[in-house]
Write a protein that holds these residues in place. Structure first.
Motif, PDB file in Angstrom:
ATOM      1  N   MET A   1       4.455   7.303   2.592  1.00  7.89           N
ATOM      2  CA  MET A   1       3.087   7.594   2.195  1.00  7.89           C
ATOM      3  C   MET A   1       2.133   6.854   3.133  1.00  7.89           C
ATOM      4  SD  MET A   1       1.430   6.708  -1.464  1.00  7.89           S
ATOM      5  CE  MET A   1       0.115   7.712  -1.984  1.00  7.89           C
ATOM      6  N   VAL A   2       1.148   7.532   3.620  1.00  9.60           N
ATOM      7  CA  VAL A   2       0.188   6.931   4.535  1.00  9.60           C
ATOM      8  C   VAL A   2      -1.172   6.895   3.862  1.00  9.60           C
ATOM      9  CG1 VAL A   2      -0.932   7.142   6.769  1.00  9.60           C
ATOM     10  CG2 VAL A   2       1.468   7.734   6.546  1.00  9.60           C
ATOM     11  N   GLY A   3      -1.785   5.703   3.842  1.00 11.97           N
ATOM     12  CA  GLY A   3      -3.092   5.533   3.226  1.00 11.97           C
ATOM     13  C   GLY A   3      -4.184   6.118   4.095  1.00 11.97           C
ATOM     14  N   GLN A   4      -5.407   6.140   3.565  1.00 12.26           N
ATOM     15  CA  GLN A   4      -6.491   6.762   4.304  1.00 12.26           C
ATOM     16  C   GLN A   4      -6.825   6.000   5.582  1.00 12.26           C
ATOM     17  OE1 GLN A   4      -9.632   6.259   1.283  1.00 12.26           O
ATOM     18  NE2 GLN A   4     -10.998   5.829   2.947  1.00 12.26           N
ATOM     19  N   HIS A   5      -6.432   4.739   5.685  1.00  8.13           N
ATOM     20  CA  HIS A   5      -6.700   3.975   6.896  1.00  8.13           C
ATOM     21  C   HIS A   5      -5.480   3.893   7.795  1.00  8.13           C
ATOM     22  CE1 HIS A   5     -10.603   2.951   5.389  1.00  8.13           C
ATOM     23  NE2 HIS A   5     -10.062   2.542   4.269  1.00  8.13           N
ATOM     24  N   GLY A   6      -4.453   4.715   7.504  1.00  2.00           N
ATOM     25  CA  GLY A   6      -3.299   4.783   8.369  1.00  2.00           C
ATOM     26  C   GLY A   6      -2.177   3.829   8.015  1.00  2.00           C
ATOM     27  N   GLU A   7      -2.348   2.968   6.993  1.00  2.00           N
ATOM     28  CA  GLU A   7      -1.263   2.074   6.638  1.00  2.00           C
ATOM     29  C   GLU A   7      -0.180   2.857   5.924  1.00  2.00           C
ATOM     30  OE1 GLU A   7      -4.179   0.453   4.148  1.00  2.00           O
ATOM     31  OE2 GLU A   7      -5.118   0.870   6.054  1.00  2.00           O
ATOM     32  N   SER A   8       1.049   2.467   6.125  1.00  2.00           N
ATOM     33  CA  SER A   8       2.128   3.118   5.395  1.00  2.00           C
ATOM     34  C   SER A   8       2.541   2.222   4.248  1.00  2.00           C
ATOM     35  CB  SER A   8       3.308   3.379   6.326  1.00  2.00           C
ATOM     36  OG  SER A   8       3.802   2.167   6.826  1.00  2.00           O
ATOM     37  N   GLY A   9       3.174   2.791   3.222  1.00  2.00           N
ATOM     38  CA  GLY A   9       3.632   2.010   2.082  1.00  2.00           C
ATOM     39  C   GLY A   9       2.778   2.244   0.862  1.00  2.00           C
ATOM     40  N   LEU A  10       2.976   1.394  -0.125  1.00  2.00           N
ATOM     41  CA  LEU A  10       2.269   1.503  -1.395  1.00  2.00           C
ATOM     42  C   LEU A  10       0.825   1.035  -1.282  1.00  2.00           C
ATOM     43  CD1 LEU A  10       5.087   0.064  -3.665  1.00  2.00           C
ATOM     44  CD2 LEU A  10       4.425   2.447  -3.414  1.00  2.00           C
ATOM     45  N   ALA A  11       0.069   1.289  -2.337  1.00  2.00           N
ATOM     46  CA  ALA A  11      -1.330   0.858  -2.368  1.00  2.00           C
ATOM     47  C   ALA A  11      -1.451  -0.646  -2.195  1.00  2.00           C
ATOM     48  CB  ALA A  11      -1.971   1.289  -3.684  1.00  2.00           C
ATOM     49  N   SER A  12      -0.412  -1.383  -2.561  1.00  2.87           N
ATOM     50  CA  SER A  12      -0.467  -2.838  -2.464  1.00  2.87           C
ATOM     51  C   SER A  12      -0.474  -3.334  -1.019  1.00  2.87           C
ATOM     52  CB  SER A  12       0.700  -3.466  -3.217  1.00  2.87           C
ATOM     53  OG  SER A  12       1.915  -3.127  -2.596  1.00  2.87           O
ATOM     54  N   ALA A  13      -0.148  -2.473  -0.057  1.00  2.76           N
ATOM     55  CA  ALA A  13      -0.101  -2.900   1.342  1.00  2.76           C
ATOM     56  C   ALA A  13      -1.445  -3.480   1.777  1.00  2.76           C
ATOM     57  CB  ALA A  13       0.302  -1.747   2.241  1.00  2.76           C
TER      58      ALA A  13
END
Length: 99
Positions: A1-13
């Motif tokens: 899963m990729v967040g809106q800022h490009g980080e991968s992982g869970l929301a906790s990243a």
């Protein structure tokens, strides 16, 4: 899963470091932290915990410093993520005991 800022992982990243620091909060700071996450104002927290707003402001300042965040909003977001990630679903009422 990729967040809106490009980080991968869970929301906790995004909040990994801040979430790791939650354990450094004192019991009272943790109560204030939970209430911030639930959207309570300083006045509402003061009324609920039977302390002055000045005391709540001091706890909020300490929470911000311990978590390494810049604002009350960020602390509230960390509180919500912590609650969802580590304590299950958000309770109807944050855990607050009279002390």
């Amino acid at each position: 899963m990729v967040g809106q800022h490009g980080e991968s992982g869970l929301a906790s990243a995004r909040w990994r470091d801040e979430l790791a620091r939650v354990g450094a909060l004192s019991g009272r700071e943790r109560q204030v932290f939970d209430l911030i996450g639930a959207g309570h104002s300083n006045r509402g927290i003061a009324d609920r915990l039977h302390v002055t707003e000045r005391t709540v402001k001091a706890h909020v300042a300490s929470i911000l410093a311990k978590l390494g965040v810049e604002s009350r909003l960020q602390a509230g977001l960390v509180a919500q993520v912590h609650q969802l990630m580590y304590e299950g679903t958000w309770p109807d009422e944050p855990r607050v005991t009279d002390t």
